[in-house]
Design a protein around this motif. Structure first.
Motif, PDB file in Angstrom:
ATOM      1  N   LEU A  77      -4.735  -5.245   0.118  1.00  0.00           N
ATOM      2  CA  LEU A  77      -4.192  -5.918  -1.054  1.00  0.00           C
ATOM      3  C   LEU A  77      -3.700  -7.331  -0.738  1.00  0.00           C
ATOM      4  N   ILE A 241      -1.687  -7.599 -15.892  1.00  0.00           N
ATOM      5  CA  ILE A 241      -1.899  -7.732 -14.442  1.00  0.00           C
ATOM      6  C   ILE A 241      -0.590  -7.584 -13.689  1.00  0.00           C
ATOM      7  N   VAL A 242       0.445  -8.281 -14.149  1.00  0.00           N
ATOM      8  CA  VAL A 242       1.741  -8.252 -13.462  1.00  0.00           C
ATOM      9  C   VAL A 242       2.349  -6.858 -13.517  1.00  0.00           C
ATOM     10  N   SER A 244       0.962  -3.813 -14.170  1.00  0.00           N
ATOM     11  CA  SER A 244       0.219  -2.787 -13.419  1.00  0.00           C
ATOM     12  C   SER A 244       0.322  -3.014 -11.916  1.00  0.00           C
ATOM     13  N   SER A 245       0.336  -4.278 -11.484  1.00  0.00           N
ATOM     14  CA  SER A 245       0.446  -4.589 -10.051  1.00  0.00           C
ATOM     15  C   SER A 245       1.808  -4.183  -9.500  1.00  0.00           C
ATOM     16  N   GLY A 248       2.065  -0.367  -9.397  1.00  0.00           N
ATOM     17  CA  GLY A 248       1.239   0.154  -8.310  1.00  0.00           C
ATOM     18  C   GLY A 248       1.849  -0.095  -6.945  1.00  0.00           C
ATOM     19  N   LEU A 249       2.395  -1.301  -6.747  1.00  0.00           N
ATOM     20  CA  LEU A 249       3.014  -1.636  -5.460  1.00  0.00           C
ATOM     21  C   LEU A 249       4.248  -0.776  -5.210  1.00  0.00           C
ATOM     22  N   ALA A 283       0.140   2.910 -14.826  1.00  0.00           N
ATOM     23  CA  ALA A 283      -0.393   1.668 -14.256  1.00  0.00           C
ATOM     24  C   ALA A 283      -1.920   1.684 -14.277  1.00  0.00           C
ATOM     25  N   PHE A 287      -4.397  -0.912 -16.249  1.00  0.00           N
ATOM     26  CA  PHE A 287      -5.412  -1.690 -15.532  1.00  0.00           C
ATOM     27  C   PHE A 287      -6.802  -1.455 -16.118  1.00  0.00           C
ATOM     28  N   LEU A 524      -9.127  -4.010  -4.356  1.00  0.00           N
ATOM     29  CA  LEU A 524      -8.221  -3.046  -4.974  1.00  0.00           C
ATOM     30  C   LEU A 524      -8.799  -1.640  -4.894  1.00  0.00           C
TER      31      LEU A 524
END
Length: 582
Positions: A77, A241-242, A244-245, A248-249, A283, A287, A524
């Protein structure tokens, strides 16, 4: 562009076995980085799960594999962010040096025997990799921009550096870690990362202006299709994007935190669903919604090609979720369930084979080093000296390792040794596959993907058969090594069918202006696969206790093999979506 062209002309004046000397500066830099990465990867799960008597930390396998999965997923990532920063702010060369330095610090931390040092070391390794990994290949791409006919050969040589580093790293760090001390093995990985950084830093002027400064943003957009159109990111796209990222992180990091430190920041439930499962599902839905809505806004041809890439990325998740068991459950199988003590003829055969597969590749690489010295020592003496010192150290360790194996009456094969088979088989079979793809027997991409997944499954079928005699719930056994050898053989053949092919078709199908975004999607998918590898591998004890170890490996046969059959059946659909790309 004029500066780049002039740089290329100077760059191509030197010659080492048919390629510019500067390519081999990159070759050896990448080799030492891969040495350090794979050397550490070979030891991590073994060290964490080994008993206190063996100076390990005696972690439960589920905890060790949760940390392993999080680490390997983050490794794929961070290059997305690191490549962006280098493109716009640092330049490729500064990013490579910074990344190598940060990774050196990370390995140094892991040489210390404390939990805090371990976590800090993994953090630095992930961060450093983000700066290093994407920018090495970017330098090659720009150096050969005016010589496209030489690019395939350049990447082939670079890829051999990757495999040479992986081979030596697993072999030597694994041996030192298991036979002398775990943290000596981690520290050895850091030493060669440091030498790789110094070698690159003091020779970087050989690249002229390439990679020295960040690229100027090119506002001009080239459309390959007259019906194509721009599809700028909307505010909603960016929010998706923000969100879900971030989710996920958090989920990736929370997994080992909850299992190792009992700190679960997702400790809640929604409609009866565990908070962790709910958040990652949420998430994923966000995405997929983002991806679908963006794809639908493109012109028909571009839309279809991006759908094809998304299908390939989906199946890539299945491949890496199984393939990356190599550093997890397969390493555990090698350590705890495989008879690695040799005697009589078996011991002699191993000594001879191990000597040959170690000495011959190392001698060839040393010969290449000599050729590089002849071309560059006059202008880059300091870089050559550091590179030469690193090879002296390698030869000393190799001599020590082989000498000790000949002294032992019944030598024990290190558990990490089996991982070198992947690199060895790649070196042996890659030229054959390259010839096959250029022949009239070259199958479609769907068939290649299917073959890769089915061969991967066949490797686990070998392990399942080998483990069939192990009682339910057993923690140790003494199965023949041949089943691991077969497993790595099939896995490598599967990798050669799928991994290089996926990246090749990504570059063919996606318009140039969107290549960065789709590479991000691709990495990803690999990151998700790596995290799933840790999660599923961590189930080895629970599945073994309820069913058997053979059943555990059979699952990794049925899932990828089933996915392989499915994508082969999708061949007509994919052919239509690819619009003539073969």
């Amino acid at each position: 562009m004029a500066a780049t062209a002039e740089t290329n002309n100077d760059f191509f004046k030197s010659n080492v076995i048919g390629h510019p000397a500067g390519l081999f500066v990159l070759f050896f830099t990448e080799m030492w980085e891969r040495f350090s990465y794979y050397g550490m990867r070979a030891l991590l799960v073994l060290f964490l799960t080994s008993s206190l008597f063996d100076e390990g930390w005696a972690w439960p396998r589920e905890q060790a594999l949760a940390l392993y999965g999080t680490y390997t997923s983050l490794v794929y990532l961070t290059p997305i962010l690191g490549g962006y920063i280098a493109d716009r702010y640092m330049g490729y060369r500064n990013a490579v040096v910074l990344g190598a330095f940060i990774m050196t610090i990370g390995h140094a931390c892991m040489a210390l025997d404390t939990p805090f040092a371990l976590y800090l070391g993994l953090f630095f390794l992930v961060a450093g990799n983000g700066f290093f990994k994407p920018n090495m290949t970017s330098i090659i791409s720009h150096l050969y921009v005016n010589h496209p006919e030489k690019k395939d050969g350049a990447y082939t040589i670079f890829y051999m550096g990757v495999n040479a580093g992986a081979f030596l790293g697993i072999l030597l760090c694994g041996y030192v870690g298991e036979q002398i001390g775990w943290h000596w093995g981690f520290g050895l990985a850091g030493i060669f990362m440091f030498f790789g950084m110094l070698q690159f830093y003091f020779a970087q002027n050989i690249f002229g202006e390439v990679g020295k400064k960040p690229l100027k943003e090119n506002k001009e957009v080239v459309f390959e299709d007259k019906n194509d159109k721009l599809n700028p990111f909307t505010v909603i796209d960016k929010i998706l994007i923000v969100v879900s990222s971030v989710i996920g992180l958090v989920w990736i990091i929370n997994d080992p935190m909850s299992k190792i430190g009992n700190t679960n920041i997702l400790d809640f439930s929604v409609a009866g669903m565990d908070g962790s499962n709910f958040m990652i599902l949420f998430a994923l839905i966000l995405f997929i919604f983002l991806l679908v809505t963006r794809i639908l806004r493109y012109s028909e041809v571009v839309r279809d090609k991006m759908i094809a890439i998304s299908i390939f990325a989906f199946f890539t998740v299945f491949f890496w979720a199984a393939f990356e068991q190599a550093g997890g459950s397969m390493t555990i199988f090698a350590a705890d369930y495989t008879d690695r003590v040799l005697a009589g003829n078996s011991a002699n055969i191993f000594r001879v084979v191990n000597t040959l597969i170690t000495i011959i590749p190392l001698a060839i690489i040393t010969w290449v080093l000599h050729k590089l010295f002849q071309q560059t020592f006059k202008n880059y003496a300091l870089s050559n000296i550091f590179l030469g010192i690193s090879f002296v150290i390698v030869w000393v360790i190799v001599g020590f390792m082989l000498y000790n194996q000949y002294l032992q009456e019944n030598p024990e094969v290190p558990a990490s040794w089996f991982s070198v088979l992947n690199s060895l088989f790649i070196i042996i079979f890659a030229p054959l596959f390259s010839k096959l793809w250029e022949s009239k027997y070259n199958p479609s991409v769907a068939v290649k993907y299917g073959m890769g997944l089915i061969l991967l499954g066949a490797g686990f079928l070998s392990l399942a058969y080998g483990a069939s005699g192990i009682p339910t719930g057993a923690k140790v056994a003494a199965v023949s090594m041949i089943w691991l050898v077969f497993a790595y053989l099939f896995h490598t053949l599967g990798e050669l069918c799928l991994s290089p092919v996926g990246l090749s078709y990504l570059s063919k199908l996606v318009p140039g202006r969107m290549i960065a975004f789709m590479f991000g999607i691709w990495y990803l998918a690999i990151a998700i696969g790596n995290k799933l590898a840790g999660t599923t591998g961590g189930m080895i004890d629970s599945i073994t206790e309820e069913h058997s170890l053979s059943f555990f490996f059979m699952l990794f046969f049925f899932i990828p093999a089933g996915a392989g059959v499915l994508i082969i059946l999708m061949r007509p659909l994919l052919r239509r979506l690819m619009h003539g790309i073969h």
